[in-house]
Design a protein around this motif. Sequence first.
Motif, mmCIF file in Angstrom:
data_model
loop_
_atom_site.group_PDB
_atom_site.id
_atom_site.type_symbol
_atom_site.label_atom_id
_atom_site.label_comp_id
_atom_site.label_asym_id
_atom_site.label_seq_id
_atom_site.Cartn_x
_atom_site.Cartn_y
_atom_site.Cartn_z
ATOM 1 N N ILE A 1 -2.672 -10.395 0.647
ATOM 2 C CA ILE A 1 -2.772 -9.625 -0.829
ATOM 3 C C ILE A 1 -3.985 -9.010 -1.045
ATOM 4 N N GLY A 2 -4.018 -7.686 -1.417
ATOM 5 C CA GLY A 2 -5.084 -6.806 -1.489
ATOM 6 C C GLY A 2 -5.684 -6.730 -2.799
ATOM 7 N N LEU A 3 -6.751 -6.528 -3.049
ATOM 8 C CA LEU A 3 -7.452 -6.046 -4.369
ATOM 9 C C LEU A 3 -6.962 -7.211 -5.413
ATOM 10 N N ALA B 1 -12.142 -5.298 -6.778
ATOM 11 C CA ALA B 1 -11.535 -4.217 -7.075
ATOM 12 C C ALA B 1 -12.481 -3.225 -7.583
ATOM 13 N N ALA B 2 -13.410 -3.687 -8.460
ATOM 14 C CA ALA B 2 -14.581 -2.855 -9.219
ATOM 15 C C ALA B 2 -15.489 -2.408 -8.073
ATOM 16 N N GLY C 1 -14.195 0.650 -6.467
ATOM 17 C CA GLY C 1 -13.621 1.595 -7.249
ATOM 18 C C GLY C 1 -11.983 1.870 -7.257
ATOM 19 N N ALA C 2 -11.504 0.762 -6.995
ATOM 20 C CA ALA C 2 -10.137 0.709 -7.338
ATOM 21 C C ALA C 2 -9.578 0.256 -8.888
ATOM 22 N N ALA C 3 -8.634 0.671 -9.246
ATOM 23 C CA ALA C 3 -7.862 0.155 -10.365
ATOM 24 C C ALA C 3 -7.152 -1.189 -10.089
ATOM 25 N N ALA D 1 -15.968 -10.035 -4.550
ATOM 26 C CA ALA D 1 -16.876 -8.893 -4.300
ATOM 27 C C ALA D 1 -17.804 -9.298 -3.318
ATOM 28 N N GLY D 2 -18.495 -8.417 -2.735
ATOM 29 C CA GLY D 2 -19.599 -8.473 -1.719
ATOM 30 C C GLY D 2 -19.331 -8.237 -0.171
#
Length: 282
Positions: free
Chosen positions: A76-78, A84-85, A88-90, A246-247
């Motif tokens: 599962i992506g994003l 996601a932030a 830069g993805a919604a 994130a990271g």
Amino acid sequence: MKLLRVGPPGRETPALLDEAGQLRDLSGVTDDLDPAFLATDGLARLAGISRHDLSPMDPTDLRIGPPLRPGKIVCIGLNYRDHAAETGAALPAEPVVFLKAADTVVGPDDPVLVPRGSTRTDWEVELAVVIGRKARYLPSAEAAMDCVAGYAISHDVSEREFQLDRGGQWDKGKSCETFNPLGPWLVTADEVPDPQDLRLRLWVNGVLRQDGTTKDMVFPVAEIVRYLSQFMVLYPGDVINTGTPAGVALGQPEPKPYLVAGDVVELEIDGLGRQRQTLAPA
């Protein structure tokens, strides 16, 4: 229960880590920890066996392999808001789904190979969900959770150029050899009361790069399993990589600190153990 496989690659022995930290041999109970073991109520059979009926094992110099031989790996992506932030993805309206080759799975401390020509090999600590019973058109979150055998740490290593800039689908940036260290244990679902309350962390060369929580998932474990069952049949032994916080290197400012041979990556998730890999050239 904490289940694992120990020994040389391809010749691992199934084992159990008991409450006292003693490693116990499961080879008299099952040939392997694999889809067939889960499909034949192997976990229920193990629950009825006294730990003292299992021979102790000497852990000295024993390699820890992946805790099971999986069927398919669904990713599962994003799936983390902060990840996601940073890219830069919604936020996705529905889970972003892709597949990863099952033969990418290696042990939690095995080397990870940087592919030939790679300049953008990246890290991703993830919660892996292991399916314990057939899941097909599940009607609810409750039904989905009944299909979960347990959880493990998954390192969803990615090559970002192959994934994002070379056309086609993501799979070729995700399925390079050794790109899915798994383990050290398969922790059964009864020992993880809330998979949405786990801390995930990852270090590169001793520097903390990821520090997140499964509370930040866009789609929780139950919804992921339910959703996937509408599009594919999930079988015992299938593994779902549920996304990363994130990271990652991709989200860092330039020059992005992508992995190179010699780097050391360490990762952990609450209650699921710890991994450590050294990067090496393919």
